[in-house]
Motif scaffolding. Structure first.
Motif: not given
Length: 254
Positions: A95-98
């Motif tokens: 995800g975008k948050d890693g």
């Protein structure tokens, strides 16, 4: 196999491709049981076509067995199974948050689309194998629904593509396994169709998707899927095959 007078089961029959398939089978004279986890949708379609609504969760053996029994009591034992029920879902592995994609999200898509479809067809097959063969030795037909994502899965479609790819891979061994019982198995892999999901997209997005299709440059109509599904039942030499229904579409990575 002549459709008129047959008893048929359609999973996911409460909307979209399943509803169109239920309508087409009924138009050709079949007695149709509409199976759907959405009981209201199943009831609406059943009332429209003079069929039977069967609330059904395809991931539950008890739910499927109950629906098959309901249909048999009303219409007689089914010889046709249209496995159309399924879910979508897109999520990237990272995800975008890693953070990694939750494993439960992957499992849910596999459980519904692959395991759920197999659950229905295994229970149907056990019932249809007990029936007397028709004049040509045929007892029944199973039509499963994959997707072009099985071949051209896009970014974020790992779970969906894997579930539909599983159905593609199942087709030939299922046909071989069930040949001794006179049961045919064919899978349709549709491309971009104007289902309720796509109806919700803005018009410009729908037009952009349609423009990616070589020909005809439009989204597929559910009735076209239904027409192919019905033809598979009627054409006794179609077996063990996966048919892409996509206007020559090959999906881009994104």
């Amino acid at each position: 196999m002549k459709i008129e007078g047959l008893s048929a089961l359609v999973t996911g029959g409460g909307s979209g491709l399943g509803a169109a398939t239920a309508r087409e089978l009924a138009r050709q004279g079949a007695k149709v049981a509409v199976l759907d986890v959405n009981a209201q949708g199943a009831q609406q379609v059943a009332e429209e076509i003079g069929g039977l609504a069967c609330p059904c969760d395809i991931t539950s053996a008890d739910s499927v067995q109950t629906a098959i029994a309901m249909a048999a009591e009303r219409h007689g034992p089914a010889r046709v199974l249209m496995n159309v029920a399924g879910i979508g879902g897109a999520k990237r592995i990272i995800g975008k948050d890693g953070s990694p994609m939750p494993l439960e999200d992957f499992k849910r898509v596999i459980d519904v689309n692959l395991v759920g479809t197999f659950n229905v067809l295994r229970l149907f097959a056990a019932e249809v194998a007990r029936l007397d063969p028709l004049a040509d030795g045929e007892r029944g037909v199973i039509v499963n629904t994959a997707s072009v994502a099985a071949y051209d899965g896009q970014v974020g479609q790992e779970a969906y593509a894997a579930s539909k790819g599983g159905l593609v891979s199942l087709t030939l061994p299922l046909a071989r396994d069930l040949a001794q019982w006179g049961v045919r198995v064919v899978t349709i892999a549709p491309g971009l169709f104007l289902t309720p999901l796509l109806h919700k997209l803005p018009e410009e997005v729908q037009q952009s998707l349609a423009a990616s299709i070589p020909f005809p440059k439009r989204l597929g109509q559910p009735e076209e899927f239904a027409a192919l599904a019905a033809h598979i039942v009627a054409n006794g030499h179609l077996n063990g095959e996966v048919i892409r229904l996509d206007g020559a579409l090959r999906m881009a990575p994104r």
